[in-house]
Motif scaffolding. Structure first.
Motif, PDB file in Angstrom:
ATOM      1  N   GLU A  66     -12.009  -2.054   2.540  1.00 45.77           N
ATOM      2  CA  GLU A  66     -12.717  -2.181   3.817  1.00 45.77           C
ATOM      3  C   GLU A  66     -12.443  -0.996   4.740  1.00 45.77           C
ATOM      4  OE1 GLU A  66     -13.281  -6.941   4.142  1.00 45.77           O
ATOM      5  OE2 GLU A  66     -11.336  -6.183   4.817  1.00 45.77           O
ATOM      6  N   VAL A  67     -11.193  -0.701   5.005  1.00 40.61           N
ATOM      7  CA  VAL A  67     -10.874   0.388   5.929  1.00 40.61           C
ATOM      8  C   VAL A  67     -11.245   1.733   5.322  1.00 40.61           C
ATOM      9  CG1 VAL A  67      -9.034   1.526   7.234  1.00 40.61           C
ATOM     10  CG2 VAL A  67      -9.087  -0.980   7.075  1.00 40.61           C
ATOM     11  N   ALA A  68     -10.968   1.939   4.049  1.00 40.91           N
ATOM     12  CA  ALA A  68     -11.331   3.214   3.409  1.00 40.91           C
ATOM     13  C   ALA A  68     -12.845   3.423   3.426  1.00 40.91           C
ATOM     14  CB  ALA A  68     -10.803   3.273   1.979  1.00 40.91           C
ATOM     15  N   GLY A  69     -13.610   2.360   3.248  1.00 40.16           N
ATOM     16  CA  GLY A  69     -15.064   2.472   3.326  1.00 40.16           C
ATOM     17  C   GLY A  69     -15.515   2.870   4.715  1.00 40.16           C
ATOM     18  N   LEU A  70     -14.879   2.302   5.728  1.00 40.96           N
ATOM     19  CA  LEU A  70     -15.186   2.662   7.103  1.00 40.96           C
ATOM     20  C   LEU A  70     -14.838   4.128   7.361  1.00 40.96           C
ATOM     21  CD1 LEU A  70     -16.051   1.969   9.985  1.00 40.96           C
ATOM     22  CD2 LEU A  70     -13.718   1.096  10.368  1.00 40.96           C
ATOM     23  N   VAL A  71     -13.686   4.555   6.886  1.00 38.60           N
ATOM     24  CA  VAL A  71     -13.269   5.947   7.041  1.00 38.60           C
ATOM     25  C   VAL A  71     -14.303   6.894   6.428  1.00 38.60           C
ATOM     26  CG1 VAL A  71     -11.557   7.637   6.214  1.00 38.60           C
ATOM     27  CG2 VAL A  71     -10.801   5.500   7.282  1.00 38.60           C
ATOM     28  N   GLU A  72     -14.762   6.572   5.232  1.00 37.38           N
ATOM     29  CA  GLU A  72     -15.772   7.405   4.567  1.00 37.38           C
ATOM     30  C   GLU A  72     -17.061   7.448   5.369  1.00 37.38           C
ATOM     31  OE1 GLU A  72     -16.240   5.919   0.593  1.00 37.38           O
ATOM     32  OE2 GLU A  72     -14.155   6.331   0.085  1.00 37.38           O
ATOM     33  N   ALA A 115       4.192  -2.119   8.582  1.00 31.89           N
ATOM     34  CA  ALA A 115       4.069  -1.076   9.602  1.00 31.89           C
ATOM     35  C   ALA A 115       3.626   0.245   8.979  1.00 31.89           C
ATOM     36  CB  ALA A 115       5.385  -0.901  10.350  1.00 31.89           C
ATOM     37  N   GLN A 116       4.189   0.580   7.832  1.00 30.39           N
ATOM     38  CA  GLN A 116       3.814   1.821   7.154  1.00 30.39           C
ATOM     39  C   GLN A 116       2.344   1.782   6.723  1.00 30.39           C
ATOM     40  OE1 GLN A 116       6.270   2.981   3.832  1.00 30.39           O
ATOM     41  NE2 GLN A 116       4.793   4.510   3.151  1.00 30.39           N
ATOM     42  N   LEU A 117       1.920   0.680   6.139  1.00 29.25           N
ATOM     43  CA  LEU A 117       0.530   0.555   5.694  1.00 29.25           C
ATOM     44  C   LEU A 117      -0.446   0.625   6.869  1.00 29.25           C
ATOM     45  CD1 LEU A 117       1.027  -2.264   3.034  1.00 29.25           C
ATOM     46  CD2 LEU A 117       0.404   0.125   2.572  1.00 29.25           C
ATOM     47  N   VAL A 118      -0.122  -0.049   7.958  1.00 25.88           N
ATOM     48  CA  VAL A 118      -0.967  -0.013   9.148  1.00 25.88           C
ATOM     49  C   VAL A 118      -1.008   1.403   9.715  1.00 25.88           C
ATOM     50  CG1 VAL A 118      -1.139  -0.802  11.552  1.00 25.88           C
ATOM     51  CG2 VAL A 118      -0.703  -2.447   9.719  1.00 25.88           C
ATOM     52  N   ALA A 121      -3.313   3.514   7.723  1.00 25.12           N
ATOM     53  CA  ALA A 121      -4.717   3.185   7.998  1.00 25.12           C
ATOM     54  C   ALA A 121      -5.167   3.829   9.302  1.00 25.12           C
ATOM     55  CB  ALA A 121      -4.903   1.672   8.054  1.00 25.12           C
ATOM     56  N   PHE A 122      -4.351   3.739  10.338  1.00 25.29           N
ATOM     57  CA  PHE A 122      -4.717   4.335  11.620  1.00 25.29           C
ATOM     58  C   PHE A 122      -4.790   5.862  11.511  1.00 25.29           C
ATOM     59  CE2 PHE A 122      -3.024   0.536  14.294  1.00 25.29           C
ATOM     60  CZ  PHE A 122      -4.157  -0.189  13.980  1.00 25.29           C
ATOM     61  N   THR A 123      -3.887   6.463  10.756  1.00 26.02           N
ATOM     62  CA  THR A 123      -3.929   7.906  10.554  1.00 26.02           C
ATOM     63  C   THR A 123      -5.205   8.319   9.830  1.00 26.02           C
ATOM     64  OG1 THR A 123      -1.514   8.068  10.548  1.00 26.02           O
ATOM     65  CG2 THR A 123      -2.722   9.855   9.474  1.00 26.02           C
ATOM     66  N   ALA A 124      -5.618   7.535   8.840  1.00 33.58           N
ATOM     67  CA  ALA A 124      -6.868   7.832   8.125  1.00 33.58           C
ATOM     68  C   ALA A 124      -8.065   7.737   9.062  1.00 33.58           C
ATOM     69  CB  ALA A 124      -7.040   6.889   6.932  1.00 33.58           C
ATOM     70  N   LEU A 125      -8.077   6.723   9.932  1.00 33.22           N
ATOM     71  CA  LEU A 125      -9.157   6.608  10.915  1.00 33.22           C
ATOM     72  C   LEU A 125      -9.139   7.786  11.885  1.00 33.22           C
ATOM     73  CD1 LEU A 125      -9.074   2.784  11.701  1.00 33.22           C
ATOM     74  CD2 LEU A 125     -11.018   4.053  10.784  1.00 33.22           C
ATOM     75  N   ASP A 126      -7.951   8.172  12.346  1.00 37.85           N
ATOM     76  CA  ASP A 126      -7.830   9.333  13.237  1.00 37.85           C
ATOM     77  C   ASP A 126      -8.393  10.583  12.570  1.00 37.85           C
ATOM     78  OD1 ASP A 126      -6.432   7.664  14.997  1.00 37.85           O
ATOM     79  OD2 ASP A 126      -4.469   8.472  14.423  1.00 37.85           O
ATOM     80  N   SER A 127      -8.049  10.778  11.318  1.00 38.19           N
ATOM     81  CA  SER A 127      -8.514  11.944  10.570  1.00 38.19           C
ATOM     82  C   SER A 127     -10.037  11.924  10.423  1.00 38.19           C
ATOM     83  CB  SER A 127      -7.839  11.974   9.195  1.00 38.19           C
ATOM     84  OG  SER A 127      -8.295  13.069   8.448  1.00 38.19           O
ATOM     85  N   ALA A 128     -10.607  10.751  10.137  1.00 36.74           N
ATOM     86  CA  ALA A 128     -12.056  10.639   9.990  1.00 36.74           C
ATOM     87  C   ALA A 128     -12.758  10.959  11.300  1.00 36.74           C
ATOM     88  CB  ALA A 128     -12.439   9.237   9.512  1.00 36.74           C
ATOM     89  N   VAL A 146      -6.979  10.200  18.219  1.00 38.87           N
ATOM     90  CA  VAL A 146      -6.233   8.953  18.365  1.00 38.87           C
ATOM     91  C   VAL A 146      -6.850   8.114  19.486  1.00 38.87           C
ATOM     92  CG1 VAL A 146      -3.984   7.952  18.963  1.00 38.87           C
ATOM     93  CG2 VAL A 146      -4.101   9.930  17.436  1.00 38.87           C
ATOM     94  N   ALA A 147      -7.290   8.772  20.548  1.00 34.68           N
ATOM     95  CA  ALA A 147      -7.916   8.045  21.655  1.00 34.68           C
ATOM     96  C   ALA A 147      -9.213   7.390  21.195  1.00 34.68           C
ATOM     97  CB  ALA A 147      -8.174   8.992  22.829  1.00 34.68           C
TER      98      ALA A 147
END
Length: 182
Positions: A66-72, A115-118, A121-128, A146-147
Protein backbone atom coordinates in the motif's frame (compact mmCIF):
# COMPACT_ATOMS: atom_id res chain seq x y z
CA UNK A 1 4.64 -35.56 8.90
CA UNK A 2 2.34 -32.68 9.95
CA UNK A 3 -0.93 -31.74 8.34
CA UNK A 4 -0.76 -29.37 5.41
CA UNK A 5 -1.59 -25.76 6.22
CA UNK A 6 -5.29 -25.07 5.68
CA UNK A 7 -4.93 -21.36 4.87
CA UNK A 8 -3.04 -19.05 2.54
CA UNK A 9 -0.50 -17.15 4.64
CA UNK A 10 -0.45 -14.16 2.27
CA UNK A 11 -4.24 -13.84 2.44
CA UNK A 12 -4.16 -14.02 6.23
CA UNK A 13 -1.47 -11.33 6.44
CA UNK A 14 -3.39 -9.04 4.09
CA UNK A 15 -6.64 -9.53 6.02
CA UNK A 16 -4.82 -8.94 9.31
CA UNK A 17 -3.38 -5.68 7.91
CA UNK A 18 -6.91 -4.47 7.15
CA UNK A 19 -8.10 -5.49 10.62
CA UNK A 20 -5.20 -3.81 12.45
CA UNK A 21 -5.71 -0.69 10.29
CA UNK A 22 -9.26 -0.35 11.54
CA UNK A 23 -9.03 -1.61 15.12
CA UNK A 24 -5.37 -0.92 16.09
CA UNK A 25 -2.98 -3.43 17.61
CA UNK A 26 -4.22 -3.05 21.18
CA UNK A 27 -7.83 -2.97 19.99
CA UNK A 28 -7.50 -6.35 18.26
CA UNK A 29 -7.47 -9.46 20.43
CA UNK A 30 -6.20 -12.87 19.40
CA UNK A 31 -9.84 -13.99 19.53
CA UNK A 32 -10.70 -11.21 17.05
CA UNK A 33 -7.92 -12.41 14.75
CA UNK A 34 -8.99 -16.04 14.96
CA UNK A 35 -12.61 -15.12 14.30
CA UNK A 36 -11.97 -12.59 11.53
CA UNK A 37 -9.22 -14.49 9.74
CA UNK A 38 -10.73 -17.95 10.04
CA UNK A 39 -7.46 -19.39 11.31
CA UNK A 40 -7.21 -21.63 14.35
CA UNK A 41 -5.37 -20.15 17.32
CA UNK A 42 -2.71 -22.89 17.23
CA UNK A 43 -2.12 -22.32 13.50
CA UNK A 44 -1.77 -18.59 14.08
CA UNK A 45 0.82 -19.12 16.79
CA UNK A 46 2.63 -21.84 14.84
CA UNK A 47 2.88 -19.67 11.71
CA UNK A 48 3.49 -16.22 13.20
CA UNK A 49 4.74 -16.99 16.71
CA UNK A 50 2.52 -14.40 18.37
CA UNK A 51 0.04 -11.62 17.79
CA UNK A 52 3.02 -9.28 17.44
CA UNK A 53 4.55 -11.57 14.81
CA UNK A 54 1.37 -11.38 12.76
CA UNK A 55 1.20 -7.62 13.33
CA UNK A 56 4.76 -7.16 12.03
CA UNK A 57 3.98 -9.30 8.98
CA UNK A 58 0.82 -7.24 8.38
CA UNK A 59 2.68 -3.94 8.79
CA UNK A 60 5.41 -5.08 6.39
CA UNK A 61 2.75 -6.17 3.89
CA UNK A 62 1.06 -2.77 4.15
CA UNK A 63 4.35 -0.96 3.64
CA UNK A 64 5.36 -3.13 0.67
CA UNK A 65 1.99 -3.04 -1.07
CA UNK A 66 0.00 0.00 0.00
CA UNK A 67 2.57 2.61 1.02
CA UNK A 68 5.07 1.63 -1.68
CA UNK A 69 2.31 1.93 -4.28
CA UNK A 70 1.49 5.39 -3.01
CA UNK A 71 5.17 6.35 -3.12
CA UNK A 72 5.39 5.22 -6.74
CA UNK A 73 2.26 7.14 -7.69
CA UNK A 74 3.46 10.36 -5.97
CA UNK A 75 6.82 10.14 -7.76
CA UNK A 76 5.17 9.45 -11.12
CA UNK A 77 2.74 12.38 -10.67
CA UNK A 78 5.51 14.95 -10.25
CA UNK A 79 5.16 17.72 -12.79
CA UNK A 80 1.49 16.96 -13.52
CA UNK A 81 -0.96 18.85 -11.31
CA UNK A 82 -4.00 16.75 -12.22
CA UNK A 83 -2.18 13.48 -11.55
CA UNK A 84 -0.73 14.81 -8.29
CA UNK A 85 -4.17 15.98 -7.18
CA UNK A 86 -5.69 12.55 -7.92
CA UNK A 87 -2.93 10.69 -6.09
CA UNK A 88 -3.19 12.93 -3.04
CA UNK A 89 -6.99 12.81 -3.02
CA UNK A 90 -6.74 9.01 -3.02
CA UNK A 91 -4.16 9.13 -0.21
CA UNK A 92 -6.34 11.42 1.89
CA UNK A 93 -9.61 9.54 1.35
CA UNK A 94 -8.24 6.00 0.87
CA UNK A 95 -6.84 3.55 3.39
CA UNK A 96 -3.26 3.07 2.13
CA UNK A 97 -1.76 5.08 5.00
CA UNK A 98 -4.02 3.86 7.80
CA UNK A 99 -1.93 1.05 9.27
CA UNK A 100 1.30 3.06 9.16
CA UNK A 101 -0.47 5.99 10.84
CA UNK A 102 -1.80 3.82 13.63
CA UNK A 103 1.56 2.09 13.97
CA UNK A 104 3.26 5.49 14.28
CA UNK A 105 1.13 6.64 17.18
CA UNK A 106 0.35 3.36 18.93
CA UNK A 107 3.23 0.91 18.53
CA UNK A 108 6.29 2.90 17.40
CA UNK A 109 6.74 4.61 20.78
CA UNK A 110 6.97 1.21 22.52
CA UNK A 111 8.38 -1.09 19.82
CA UNK A 112 11.72 -0.26 18.18
CA UNK A 113 11.12 -2.55 15.20
CA UNK A 114 7.79 -0.89 14.44
CA UNK A 115 9.42 2.53 14.88
CA UNK A 116 12.08 1.60 12.33
CA UNK A 117 9.50 0.38 9.80
CA UNK A 118 7.36 3.49 10.24
CA UNK A 119 10.43 5.71 9.91
CA UNK A 120 11.40 3.98 6.67
CA UNK A 121 7.88 4.49 5.30
CA UNK A 122 7.90 8.19 6.15
CA UNK A 123 11.37 8.58 4.63
CA UNK A 124 10.15 6.93 1.41
CA UNK A 125 7.19 9.32 1.29
CA UNK A 126 9.52 12.28 1.92
CA UNK A 127 11.76 11.12 -0.92
CA UNK A 128 8.80 10.71 -3.29
CA UNK A 129 7.56 14.21 -2.50
CA UNK A 130 11.07 15.57 -3.09
CA UNK A 131 11.30 13.69 -6.40
CA UNK A 132 7.91 15.05 -7.44
CA UNK A 133 9.02 18.58 -6.55
CA UNK A 134 12.17 18.20 -8.63
CA UNK A 135 10.22 16.71 -11.56
CA UNK A 136 7.93 19.75 -11.46
CA UNK A 137 10.99 22.02 -11.31
CA UNK A 138 9.22 23.55 -8.36
CA UNK A 139 10.70 26.83 -7.20
CA UNK A 140 9.66 25.88 -3.66
CA UNK A 141 11.48 22.53 -3.86
CA UNK A 142 13.95 23.74 -1.26
CA UNK A 143 11.12 23.67 1.27
CA UNK A 144 11.22 20.47 3.27
CA UNK A 145 9.46 17.48 1.72
CA UNK A 146 8.96 16.40 5.34
CA UNK A 147 6.48 19.26 5.73
CA UNK A 148 4.53 18.08 2.69
CA UNK A 149 4.52 14.50 3.99
CA UNK A 150 3.37 15.74 7.39
CA UNK A 151 0.56 17.66 5.68
CA UNK A 152 -0.49 14.53 3.78
CA UNK A 153 -0.48 12.46 6.97
CA UNK A 154 -2.38 15.13 8.86
CA UNK A 155 -4.98 15.37 6.11
CA UNK A 156 -5.47 11.58 6.16
CA UNK A 157 -5.77 11.64 9.93
CA UNK A 158 -8.44 14.34 9.76
CA UNK A 159 -10.31 12.56 6.98
CA UNK A 160 -10.19 9.30 8.93
CA UNK A 161 -11.79 11.09 11.87
CA UNK A 162 -14.72 12.02 9.66
CA UNK A 163 -13.67 15.61 9.00
CA UNK A 164 -14.15 16.43 5.34
CA UNK A 165 -14.42 20.18 5.46
CA UNK A 166 -13.36 22.73 2.87
CA UNK A 167 -10.02 23.28 4.64
CA UNK A 168 -8.92 19.71 3.92
CA UNK A 169 -9.81 20.13 0.27
CA UNK A 170 -7.91 23.44 0.02
CA UNK A 171 -4.87 21.99 1.75
CA UNK A 172 -4.90 18.95 -0.55
CA UNK A 173 -5.16 21.16 -3.63
CA UNK A 174 -2.27 23.26 -2.35
CA UNK A 175 -0.12 20.18 -1.85
CA UNK A 176 -1.01 18.89 -5.31
CA UNK A 177 -0.11 22.23 -6.82
CA UNK A 178 3.21 22.16 -5.01
CA UNK A 179 3.98 18.80 -6.59
CA UNK A 180 2.65 19.67 -10.03
CA UNK A 181 3.49 23.25 -10.90
CA UNK A 182 6.76 25.09 -11.54
Amino acid sequence: MGRPRGFDEADVVQSAAKLFATRTYDGTSVDDLVSHLGVHRNSLYKTFGSKRGLYLAALKWSLEHEVAGLVERVTAAGGHTEKAHGVLADAVTGTALDLVLLAAVERAPVDAEVAQLVGEAFTALDSAVGDADRAADNRNATASPVAATALLIGLRTRARSGTTDEGIIRAGVGLAQRLGQP
